[in-house]
Design an enzyme around this catalytic site. Sequence first.
Site, PDB file in Angstrom:
ATOM      1  N   HIS A  67       0.822  -1.208   0.000  1.00  0.00           N
ATOM      2  CA  HIS A  67       0.000   0.000   0.000  1.00  0.00           C
ATOM      3  C   HIS A  67       0.860   1.264   0.000  1.00  0.00           C
ATOM      4  O   HIS A  67       0.575   2.248  -0.686  1.00  0.00           O
ATOM      5  CB  HIS A  67      -0.936  -0.040   1.219  1.00  0.00           C
ATOM      6  CG  HIS A  67      -1.668   1.232   1.477  1.00  0.00           C
ATOM      7  ND1 HIS A  67      -1.280   2.118   2.455  1.00  0.00           N
ATOM      8  CD2 HIS A  67      -2.744   1.778   0.870  1.00  0.00           C
ATOM      9  CE1 HIS A  67      -2.106   3.155   2.446  1.00  0.00           C
ATOM     10  NE2 HIS A  67      -3.000   2.973   1.496  1.00  0.00           N
ATOM     11  N   GLU A  70       2.131   1.836  -3.394  1.00  0.00           N
ATOM     12  CA  GLU A  70       1.057   2.407  -4.224  1.00  0.00           C
ATOM     13  C   GLU A  70       1.045   3.936  -4.082  1.00  0.00           C
ATOM     14  O   GLU A  70       1.010   4.674  -5.067  1.00  0.00           O
ATOM     15  CB  GLU A  70      -0.287   1.801  -3.802  1.00  0.00           C
ATOM     16  CG  GLU A  70      -1.520   2.426  -4.438  1.00  0.00           C
ATOM     17  CD  GLU A  70      -2.594   2.786  -3.414  1.00  0.00           C
ATOM     18  OE1 GLU A  70      -2.885   3.980  -3.263  1.00  0.00           O
ATOM     19  OE2 GLU A  70      -3.133   1.868  -2.737  1.00  0.00           O
ATOM     20  N   HIS A  71       1.081   4.420  -2.835  1.00  0.00           N
ATOM     21  CA  HIS A  71       1.108   5.879  -2.617  1.00  0.00           C
ATOM     22  C   HIS A  71       2.317   6.516  -3.301  1.00  0.00           C
ATOM     23  O   HIS A  71       2.209   7.552  -3.938  1.00  0.00           O
ATOM     24  CB  HIS A  71       1.212   6.180  -1.114  1.00  0.00           C
ATOM     25  CG  HIS A  71      -0.113   6.306  -0.442  1.00  0.00           C
ATOM     26  ND1 HIS A  71      -0.497   7.456   0.211  1.00  0.00           N
ATOM     27  CD2 HIS A  71      -1.138   5.433  -0.288  1.00  0.00           C
ATOM     28  CE1 HIS A  71      -1.697   7.288   0.732  1.00  0.00           C
ATOM     29  NE2 HIS A  71      -2.103   6.074   0.455  1.00  0.00           N
ATOM     30  N   GLU A 142      -4.092   8.213   7.366  1.00  0.00           N
ATOM     31  CA  GLU A 142      -5.033   7.272   6.737  1.00  0.00           C
ATOM     32  C   GLU A 142      -5.332   6.129   7.715  1.00  0.00           C
ATOM     33  O   GLU A 142      -6.486   5.719   7.891  1.00  0.00           O
ATOM     34  CB  GLU A 142      -4.446   6.737   5.426  1.00  0.00           C
ATOM     35  CG  GLU A 142      -5.425   5.885   4.630  1.00  0.00           C
ATOM     36  CD  GLU A 142      -4.845   5.381   3.309  1.00  0.00           C
ATOM     37  OE1 GLU A 142      -3.660   5.636   3.022  1.00  0.00           O
ATOM     38  OE2 GLU A 142      -5.597   4.720   2.562  1.00  0.00           O
TER      39      GLU A 142
END
Lengths: 428, 426
Positions: A67, A70-71, A142
Amino acid sequence: MEKITFTQLKEELFHEKMDNGLEVYILPKSGFNKSFATFTTNYGSIDNHFKPLNGTEFSKVPDGIAHFLEHKLFEKEDGDVFQQFSKQGASANAFTSFTRTAYLFSSTSDFDRNLTTLIDFVQDPYFSEKTVEKEKGIIGQEINMYDDNSDWRLYFGTIANMYHQHPVKIDIAGTVESIADITKDMLYECYNTFYHPSNMLLFVVGPVDVESTMKLIRDNQNNKGYNEQPAVERKFDEEPEVVAKDKEVLRMNVQTPKVMLGIKAINVHQSGLELLKRELATNIYLEMLFGKSSPLHEELYEEGLIDQSFSYDYTQEQGFGFALIGGDSAKPDELTESLFAILQKSKAGTGLNEESLQRTIKKKIGSFLRSLNSPEYIANQFTRYAFNDMNLFDVVSVLEKLTIEDIREVAKDLISDQRMTVCQVLPK
Amino acid sequence: MSIASDTITEKSGYKLHVVQTDKYKTNTLVLKMKAPLTKEDVTYRALLPYVLQSNTSKYPTTPELRSYLDDLYGAGFYVDVAKKGEYQIISFTIDIVNEKFLSDSTPLLEKAFGLLSEVIFNPKKNGEAFDAKTVSNEIRSLKQRIQSISDDKMRYSATRLVEEMCKNEPYALEASGNLQDLETMTPESLYAYYKKVLTEDEIDLYVIGDIDESEVGALADKYVSLQERVPVRLSRKPGKEVEKEKEIIENSDVKQGKLNIGYRTQVAYGDPDYYALQLFNGIFGGFSHSKLFINVREKASLAYYAASRLESHKGLLMVMAGIENANYKQALDIIHAQMKEMKQGNFSEEELAQTKAVVKNQLLETIDVSRGLVEILYHNVVSGQDISLDDWFAKTERTTKEEIIAVGQKIQLDTIYFLTEAEVQG
């Protein structure tokens, strides 16, 4: 280029495997304003234990790294790619699931340029120590946001109850502590291992010209000089069949209690048609028991055990599978008991009859057709299916062939006291 | 060529809107009932559609009604209650497969009309009252729904901002109604209110899909019959001026602080400077290239989300961000600074062009979805305007930087709301 025609659905799908191994699919949709493309790697949060490219030993990476990567892919030396897309009138996004990382955009103009931007940014990583550190603040927020979300906590609480070892029990974003360990070198290592074209799929849907789009992709890929790369070796520890924990209660700042029951599936190494049939049959089974047209749903509702938030779902991927059933409930313990009882009785066939099966199949066919209105649905689901060797457009024919014996079989295989667990979120 | 438009026919007591398109595999019917948002009626309106969708006199239990929907190839049937400006709107939606995609060729569109008509005009009742059991079930369920709003902290903080900011205005009312009023609802009083809705609400029926306009007209006449009425229209009054800025800090058990800020814009959908306001919002906080995203998230690394949106019919601009509790002052300073930049015109022609492209893209995408198209077309009904999508695009395209700066002068900070775990250091 291969053309696959779905006569009844009035759809045509084009497919080509590029020389570097990239699978490309194009589904033309005239009449729509929007074009949509997803570029997906077969790499998700569960892939945390693998042999890095050119490595001989298995290595384990920090939770949340897929993840995090991905960012970070959105950031380049000269700014971020969101900017680039919005200059071209497009909106871009990405998501990481247990098994996939997808990058996507949608636009109503300038499609070729946006598609090139999508492919190029995913295939051109740029990570620096400084930007990696900065991202920890954003992702930390997040994670905190999800920590305050009781539905998310309930969902992961239930999955964590089911699994002893399997990394599906780990939150996709990791924790504030685990992401603190991530470095730019680790990101490059994961990138180089999992982002080879032969581990990826590009799906385009919209009012596009098939020939010229395919040519654009071919030319783009031919210019990049990818070398062949062997398939990634991933490792998963042995997972016991029984659940790790029968029950967990989370105390949160909520007014209405929440309940989720999880059933851990066994024999979860199917793929292709076999997996498709298992998944559809299990979803039909749950729908027959708990759908709004079922008398059992009515009873639960009348007794005040459930409300409109009640839902149920079954997912299975390589190596894990589970059914989740639950929602808000003023009487969490009574609901838990009733759900267990209904599931147990269904093992002997209660609630599973031919008439209700035929109705439910009809319903599922209708909702499948309805979901084909959505380019996002087609692209995302098609990719997920393809990574499991299934074809999205087989859904209707598999549904039509399901028999009541198939459904009773599902109940017998799935339901077992030792493989069921419950998670509740209760007010503090 | 027009981008997408509805053919509107005045029928007795309602308007029929038809959009012919072959891009969907389904046909969609949306019936909207609109009335002013009032303290007296808000909870009745929140409850009513859920009672109606539970059962009918022909399908007296939910399983019977839902089985019928399943038999219609899983026709989707949803109800919804929302507010748009100071109106409260009830929607009934039926989404049904176009039979040409099935081997079975039952005329499903007519069945959908029949069902809509059954749900709205033929409820399960007992004299001049709804079925008591149904009403009590739905009261309980709505109660749980109202309570669950506060369980979702993002939604809760957005709701609290509006409550504080619009105190003593109808807009402060929550479209889902409230617990106190729910205690007083009875099968009789709700039925009386239902009668009032059928005779007084402004009603619009949208039918979208690969359909024949005259056939739809005939089906509408056959299945939907209403009395003529003159719907209540609220006068378009200028927005409230801000007398004094408010800052409200509320403590709660949250890991992440939720910062919500409300501004008054004095501009609503249909006003000449609405297009400029929409672009102002886009450059300020509407997208991932906007000032809020860049400065709060990307540069200062303070938030995962930091964005703004418009409430087009009430003329509000709302900011929302999830931040570390301790970063309140810093985040607020950055947001204030971005607003100041906007008002002073410190944004480039490039940012403007970019925002126009993205706004246009967003609108085109929205109308690719039949329910999205209905929402866009319905703006005209709510505002009493007749703005085509082509107009909307053309006017957005023509908007200048000067017009955006001018609309910025009207924007006033009204209320800052912060939901936080700890005490905030002044």
